[in-house]
Enzyme design. Structure first.
Site, short mmCIF file in Angstrom:
data_model
loop_
_atom_site.label_atom_id
_atom_site.label_comp_id
_atom_site.label_asym_id
_atom_site.label_seq_id
_atom_site.Cartn_x
_atom_site.Cartn_y
_atom_site.Cartn_z
CB VAL A 1 1.62 6.83 4.17
CG1 VAL A 1 0.89 7.29 3.37
CG2 VAL A 1 3.44 6.97 3.77
CG HIS B 1 4.39 -1.84 2.35
ND1 HIS B 1 2.73 -2.31 1.55
CD2 HIS B 1 4.50 -2.09 3.30
CE1 HIS B 1 2.48 -3.27 3.34
NE2 HIS B 1 3.92 -2.95 3.69
CG HIS C 1 -0.50 -0.20 2.60
ND1 HIS C 1 0.63 0.82 2.77
CD2 HIS C 1 -0.26 -1.08 3.29
CE1 HIS C 1 1.14 -0.10 3.97
NE2 HIS C 1 1.00 -1.13 4.40
CD GLN D 1 8.98 -3.75 12.28
OE1 GLN D 1 8.04 -4.93 12.16
NE2 GLN D 1 8.90 -3.28 11.10
N GLY E 1 9.42 2.04 7.70
CA GLY E 1 7.94 2.76 8.79
C GLY E 1 7.60 2.97 10.21
P1 AMP Z 1 4.88 -4.44 6.94
O1 AMP Z 1 4.69 -5.47 5.40
O2 AMP Z 1 3.40 -4.66 7.75
O3 AMP Z 1 5.42 -5.92 7.90
O4 AMP Z 1 5.49 -3.48 6.48
C1 AMP Z 1 6.37 -2.85 5.93
C2 AMP Z 1 6.96 -1.85 6.23
O5 AMP Z 1 6.73 -0.86 6.08
C3 AMP Z 1 7.68 -1.56 8.32
O6 AMP Z 1 8.76 -1.33 7.69
C4 AMP Z 1 6.59 -0.70 7.63
O7 AMP Z 1 6.79 0.07 9.33
C5 AMP Z 1 5.92 0.24 6.68
N1 AMP Z 1 4.63 0.67 6.82
C6 AMP Z 1 3.75 0.21 6.94
N2 AMP Z 1 2.87 1.03 7.31
C7 AMP Z 1 3.15 1.81 6.82
C8 AMP Z 1 2.53 2.84 6.57
N3 AMP Z 1 1.46 3.97 6.67
N4 AMP Z 1 3.67 4.07 7.08
C9 AMP Z 1 5.33 4.01 6.69
N5 AMP Z 1 5.59 3.39 6.48
C10 AMP Z 1 4.72 1.82 6.47
#
Ligand code: AMP
Length: 285
Positions: free
Chosen positions: A173, A34, A31, A150, A144
């Protein structure tokens, strides 16, 4: 864009890739959050490896591993359109072959908040992030701010294991109404989705209060923390579709210890709406 599924192929690719190389680890179902990480990596790096791995080790037994969305072909199209050099999509057996017996355990910053609510979660995260950093060998890795704990755990692990990589934090975001973009937002009913921005509103109200009271008097940090947490908790409690508040905490964003001021502060919350758990945070500055 190359699509790679083995560590051997990944190593061949990275050995010839222009440097600096950026790593963007994800669990897929991509999304705008990412894609902000990918955009930051593209801006700063000559090559970008994005990884898609739904890491079973970071899901608890009662969590959503089986129903976690896996729209692989859409994800690959998005990465390709964003200019990613290679997508590394390893099967579980490639990351955890039979006989795997090593866990990376991070101490203090992994213990409170999400660590308490999701036992074992950060062991799973730290183990896979350490493996990806060793497999890819990037100069920079992008995470993120949305998952602030994390980020703190990853920074600690990189410092403690002397892994030569810069960790880059990318701001959260949000949707137009303030809700942090998240894969799990798709699990919300329309009514819950309409109520969910209450989480960010409660955080933003506390951040505004902190700004107005800028210049915390020496020794007043603990009192300010208690006031901010109580105010935020009260606002969250006013939203009837929030069924439970797991935590509301003002912490040091590096150590995740309760903030006692002065210095950097972050307000983090986790709430549950039905079976959906939402986390969010703001830096207080
Ligand atoms: P995930 O696929 O949920 O493990 O997230 C992968 C990476 O995307 C992680 O570093 C998250 O912190 C980052 N991430 C997820 N949602 C957001 C967001 N809304 N804004 C910025 N980074 C994000």
């Amino acid at each position: 864009m190359r699509q790679l599924s083995t560590i051997a192929d990944l190593r061949v690719f990275t050995s010839g890739a222009p440097r600096p190389l950026g790593l963007v680890p994800t669990m897929g179902a991509l999304h705008a959050g990412h894609m902000a990480l990918v955009a930051a990596a593209r801006e700063e790096c000559a090559s970008v490896v994005a990884t898609i791995f739904v890491n079973p080790a970071q899901f608890g037994p009662a969590e959503d591993l089986a129903r976690y969305p896996r729209p692989l072909s859409e994800d690959l199209s998005m990465l390709e359109a964003a200019g990613v050099s290679a997508a590394f999509v390893p099967p579980v057996e490639e990351m955890f072959p039979a006989g795997s017996a090593t866990t990376v355990h991070v101490g203090a910053p992994a213990r409170p908040l999400e660590g308490e609510a999701r036992p074992g979660h950060f062991d799973g995260v730290a183990t896979v992030v350490a493996k990806l950093l060793l497999q890819v060998g990037p100069e920079r890795a992008y995470f993120g701010q949305k998952d602030a704990q994390q980020l703190a755990v990853v920074r600690r692990l990189v410092a403690d294991l002397d892994i030569p990589v810069s960790i880059v934090a990318v701001p959260t975001v949000r949707e137009a109404d303030g809700l942090a973009v998240s894969t799990r937002n798709a699990y919300l009913s329309p009514e819950q989705r309409a109520a969910a921005p209450a989480v960010y509103r409660a955080l933003a109200a506390a951040r505004d209060r902190f700004r107005i009271g800028a210049g915390v008097p020496a020794g007043a940090g603990t009192q300010v923390r208690a006031q901010l947490e109580a105010g935020c908790r009260e606002r969250l409690a006013r939203e009837p579709l929030i069924d439970a508040i797991d935590y509301v905490a003002v912490v040091d964003p590096e150590t995740m210890a309760p903030w006692a001021g002065p210095g950097a502060a972050m307000l983090a919350v986790a709430v549950r709406m039905g079976g959906v758990r939402l986390i969010d945070n703001v830096l207080l500055e």
